[in-house]
Design a protein around this motif. Structure first.
Motif, PDB file in Angstrom:
ATOM      1  N   PHE A  43       0.848  -1.186   0.000  1.00 42.98           N
ATOM      2  CA  PHE A  43       0.000   0.000   0.000  1.00 42.98           C
ATOM      3  C   PHE A  43       0.884   1.236   0.000  1.00 42.98           C
ATOM      4  N   GLU A  44       0.279   2.376  -0.221  1.00 40.52           N
ATOM      5  CA  GLU A  44       1.041   3.617  -0.172  1.00 40.52           C
ATOM      6  C   GLU A  44       1.475   3.895   1.260  1.00 40.52           C
ATOM      7  N   ALA A  45       2.533   4.704   1.402  1.00 42.59           N
ATOM      8  CA  ALA A  45       3.141   4.936   2.712  1.00 42.59           C
ATOM      9  C   ALA A  45       2.150   5.482   3.733  1.00 42.59           C
ATOM     10  N   ARG A  46       1.278   6.370   3.290  1.00 40.30           N
ATOM     11  CA  ARG A  46       0.307   6.974   4.221  1.00 40.30           C
ATOM     12  C   ARG A  46      -0.645   5.919   4.781  1.00 40.30           C
ATOM     13  N   THR A  47      -1.086   4.996   3.930  1.00 39.06           N
ATOM     14  CA  THR A  47      -1.981   3.929   4.374  1.00 39.06           C
ATOM     15  C   THR A  47      -1.265   2.995   5.334  1.00 39.06           C
ATOM     16  N   ILE A  48      -0.011   2.662   5.027  1.00 45.22           N
ATOM     17  CA  ILE A  48       0.756   1.786   5.908  1.00 45.22           C
ATOM     18  C   ILE A  48       0.921   2.410   7.287  1.00 45.22           C
ATOM     19  N   ALA A  49       1.213   3.689   7.326  1.00 38.41           N
ATOM     20  CA  ALA A  49       1.361   4.378   8.617  1.00 38.41           C
ATOM     21  C   ALA A  49       0.075   4.316   9.428  1.00 38.41           C
ATOM     22  N   ARG A  50      -1.058   4.489   8.763  1.00 45.23           N
ATOM     23  CA  ARG A  50      -2.340   4.438   9.470  1.00 45.23           C
ATOM     24  C   ARG A  50      -2.631   3.018   9.971  1.00 45.23           C
ATOM     25  N   LEU A  51      -2.325   2.026   9.143  1.00 46.26           N
ATOM     26  CA  LEU A  51      -2.566   0.639   9.557  1.00 46.26           C
ATOM     27  C   LEU A  51      -1.722   0.275  10.773  1.00 46.26           C
TER      28      LEU A  51
END
Length: 219
Positions: A178-186
């Protein structure tokens, strides 16, 4: 209308029930069957085997001995396919000299402190919700981030970022999932730490990659 069967408890030895009501012997929650001073397993992490072993610790991590200085740590909700192997640091030979031969283990004096043995190696750390494909090999000291997928037959070393797709020998990161922003949220949401009833309520959001819905149901 019949009620839905309950979700398998994390201490279940065989958490999969077949249509005839019997337990599937080749699927095992590892926390229920591994009692080893150097291995830590998170809840709901399972391994599969076509020929289930009597000793699961020796089957997946044969070089992690009770006296090993290093640890093998595996997170929650990991999925370990048949033939996956964790080669931890006690399997290492010293390789900075003229020979790699471990003279000390064959006698000739006390083994402790002998120059033919390597020093203690690093722990091997597997995050949460990691899928390790069949016959993959995880090498000593690997640190695999949560949400990573390890392809079949991959030979993995070093640090693997969370939510990576990894394959090959030597393994490399093919791409992030996933994109970095999504990974950070997960990683912030950390659904694997939720109570199991809340996780099941969020099943559609988790498996359907619906981040907004997952955030809305977050405890």
């Amino acid at each position: 209308m019949p009620s839905a069967p309950p979700f398998a408890r994390p201490d279940a030895v065989h958490p999969v029930t077949l249509p005839d009501g019997s337990a599937h012997p080749g699927t095992t929650y590892l926390r229920a069957v591994i009692d080893h001073p150097r291995i830590e397993i998170g809840g709901y992490t399972y391994a599969s085997a076509h020929h289930p072993p009597a000793d699961w610790a020796a089957h997946i991590a044969p070089y992690t001995y009770p006296f090993s200085p290093e640890k093998l740590v595996i997170g929650r909700f990991c999925q370990i396919a048949d033939g996956a192997l964790f080669v931890t640091a006690s399997a290492n030979h010293r390789h900075d000299g003229f020979s790699t031969y471990p003279f000390a283990i064959f006698g000739g004096g006390e083994a402790a402190g002998r120059p033919s043995l390597p020093g203690p190696g690093p722990d091997t750390i597997i995050g949460h919700d990691v899928w390790i494909g069949t016959r993959a090999t995880i090498l000593p000291g690997a640190r695999i981030g949560s949400g990573t997928i390890i392809g079949a037959g991959a030979v993995v070393a070093g640090d693997i970022p969370a939510y990576s797709l990894v394959a090959g020998n030597p393994a490399r990161v093919i791409r992030p999932r996933f994109e970095a922003r999504t990974i950070a949220r997960l990683l912030e949401i950390a659904w694997w730490d939720w109570p199991i009833d809340r996780i099941l309520a969020a099943e559609a959001a988790i498996c359907g990659a619906d981040l907004a819905a997952l955030e809305a149901i977050r405890p």
